[in-house]
Structures are given as C-alpha cells and as structure tokens.
Design an enzyme around this catalytic site. Sequence first.
Site, short mmCIF file in Angstrom:
data_model
loop_
_atom_site.label_atom_id
_atom_site.label_comp_id
_atom_site.label_asym_id
_atom_site.label_seq_id
_atom_site.Cartn_x
_atom_site.Cartn_y
_atom_site.Cartn_z
N PRO A 25 45.48 -68.55 -23.05
CA PRO A 25 44.71 -69.17 -24.14
C PRO A 25 45.63 -70.05 -24.98
O PRO A 25 46.80 -69.71 -25.20
CB PRO A 25 44.21 -67.97 -24.95
CG PRO A 25 44.35 -66.79 -24.05
CD PRO A 25 45.49 -67.08 -23.14
N LYS A 26 45.09 -71.18 -25.43
CA LYS A 26 45.86 -72.08 -26.30
C LYS A 26 45.44 -71.83 -27.74
O LYS A 26 44.33 -72.17 -28.14
CB LYS A 26 45.62 -73.54 -25.92
CG LYS A 26 46.54 -74.49 -26.68
CD LYS A 26 46.33 -75.93 -26.28
CE LYS A 26 47.40 -76.81 -26.91
NZ LYS A 26 47.57 -76.56 -28.37
N PHE A 27 46.34 -71.25 -28.52
CA PHE A 27 46.05 -70.92 -29.91
C PHE A 27 46.16 -72.16 -30.79
O PHE A 27 46.99 -73.04 -30.54
CB PHE A 27 47.01 -69.84 -30.41
CG PHE A 27 46.69 -68.47 -29.88
CD1 PHE A 27 46.02 -67.55 -30.67
CD2 PHE A 27 47.03 -68.10 -28.59
CE1 PHE A 27 45.72 -66.28 -30.18
CE2 PHE A 27 46.74 -66.84 -28.09
CZ PHE A 27 46.07 -65.92 -28.89
N GLU A 171 41.56 -72.90 -28.89
CA GLU A 171 41.12 -74.27 -28.65
C GLU A 171 41.15 -74.69 -27.19
O GLU A 171 40.82 -75.84 -26.88
CB GLU A 171 41.96 -75.25 -29.47
CG GLU A 171 43.43 -75.26 -29.13
CD GLU A 171 44.17 -76.36 -29.90
OE1 GLU A 171 43.54 -77.08 -30.69
OE2 GLU A 171 45.38 -76.49 -29.70
N GLY A 172 41.52 -73.80 -26.29
CA GLY A 172 41.53 -74.18 -24.88
C GLY A 172 42.46 -73.31 -24.08
O GLY A 172 42.70 -72.14 -24.42
#
Length: 301
Positions: A25-27, A171-172
């Site tokens: 996960p992109k924080f 966010e992605g």
Amino acid sequence: MSRVRVALAATVRTLPRAPGLAYEPKFDGHRLVILRTPDSVVLQARSGRIVTGAFPDLARAAQRLPAGTVLDGEVVVWHEGRTDFALVQRRAAATAARAPMLAQSLPASYAAFDVLELAGVDVRGRPYERRRALLVDLLLPLGPPLQPVPMTTDPELAATWYETLPASGIEGLVVKRLDQSYPAGRRAWQKLRHTDVRDAAVIGYTGTPRRPAALVLVVPGDDEAPLVSSPLSAPLRRELSETLAGRTGDAPAGAAPSPTVTAVGLGEVAYRPLDPPLSAEIRHTSLRHPPPEVLRLRTDL
C-alpha cells in the site's frame, strides 16, 4: 552526515501483473529516512533536510533500533480511522517549541517499507525479498509506532487493496521486483495511484519571496493557461523561500509583482514570475475547481 538518496517510483496506469512482483500500500504521508547512529537518531526528509526536531516521538522510538540502521518509509498521522495528509504537514512544520506538544496530540506513525543498513551492514545490494524479511524481523518485536508496511505477492489481493483501502487514506500501491536491489535515486519501482498526480511548471508565485503564498502553474496537457494553486503549506512556503534565496535572474526581492492571473474565488491576482521556471508535483480532481494542491517542489528535476 551525507544525504541518503532514496529510491523513486514511476507512475503506471494499470496494475502490473507478473511473476516475481511484490505489492505494498502507498501511504499518503511524508517520505522519511531514519538513521540510527551510534549516538543518536537523525530523521531525514526526501529533500535531504534534517527534520528530527519536528518528530520527537519517532526519534525516541527509533532509539530502540540497533546502531548503524537506516530505514526508508513514510511518516503518517492517523485521525478518525484514516491517515490525514494535512496533519502530517502540520507536524512537519512544527517549531522546536511546539513539536513535543503536537507529538502528544497528533502522534506520528512510521510505515517502513525498506531497510538500507542494518546494525552497520549495508544491505542495499541484497534482493528486496531478503531486505523485506530483515525489515519484518527487525520491527515486529518493537511494535508501533515503527511498523513494516503490509506486503503481498498476490495480485488479486493487491487489486482488492487498491479498491478498498482509499477509505483509510491509502492513495494506491507501490510495486517492486522481489529480486531487485535498492534503486537509490532511480525510478525503478512502480506506483499506481487513485489521485491524479502530475508534474507542473511553476512560472511564478503570489506573496513575497520571504513568504510565498501560492504557486502559479502551467499544467502539461491543459490549455496552457496559468492557474493558481491552493495555499502552500508552511513547509512548502519555507522550502520555496529557501529556493528563491539561492536563485539569480528572478525579479529582485523588492520589486512589485506585475503580471496577473485569475485565481478561483479571488479574481485577478498579481504574481511574481520565475525565470527559469521551477517544477512541482500537484494533485487535483479537476484542473480548475478546486485549485491544484501542491505536494512538493521537484528540486530533483
């Protein structure tokens, strides 16, 4: 202490699917390198700026790391069940006097996604799969606020994360090869984002050189008409002011702004032009309404 060059990621439009890939996960936070020296802890922003004083809670937690350890990750602040980028910016902008108070009211968490050095051993040349195992073994016994980001090699689970985690402020995704060494300074990772993030040319700014207020942008692929960003955060105002102080060829600091541009809700506003332009990474849902949010200056370009 020399600046740590961090790995970068290139944007992709669809989820990569191939054997040997890992998904994280992109924080939505601030990139942060933790350096545990023999005597202390140093926190470095992506730009290379030292921000230890702004995050005393993380510096204190990092004292538990073995000396000679370097971590790469993202600092986030959780609020009402999701990460809040504005609160991270508030923490990053804290003065030395306010930082301890904010650490109590807005505690930071560190989502670590790589280990560069461990107990004095440089592990950047080892495959990501091995570095990941070292990271998990290091951080799981310590617990919050230093935690490894989740990771999967299952593209279906990654796709589920991509669709469901935005409600938590994720966010992605970031995609890495399992056999990949740490790509310092290179865009060798891949990122898939929900938000529309792109680079824009900074042709000017509103406010003064010592206290800039907003950026005047030209976005590639738009109609090339300049537009005004939303107000800059305190860290970005400070960074832009420092950047302007080191430039030549721009309008003198005492010169009055002369060109004008239409700003949403304000009408025609004067701005100070930049020659040559700078670059900035912006996020927006539409090019005009609301105004683009400036995420960072692209001083690496």
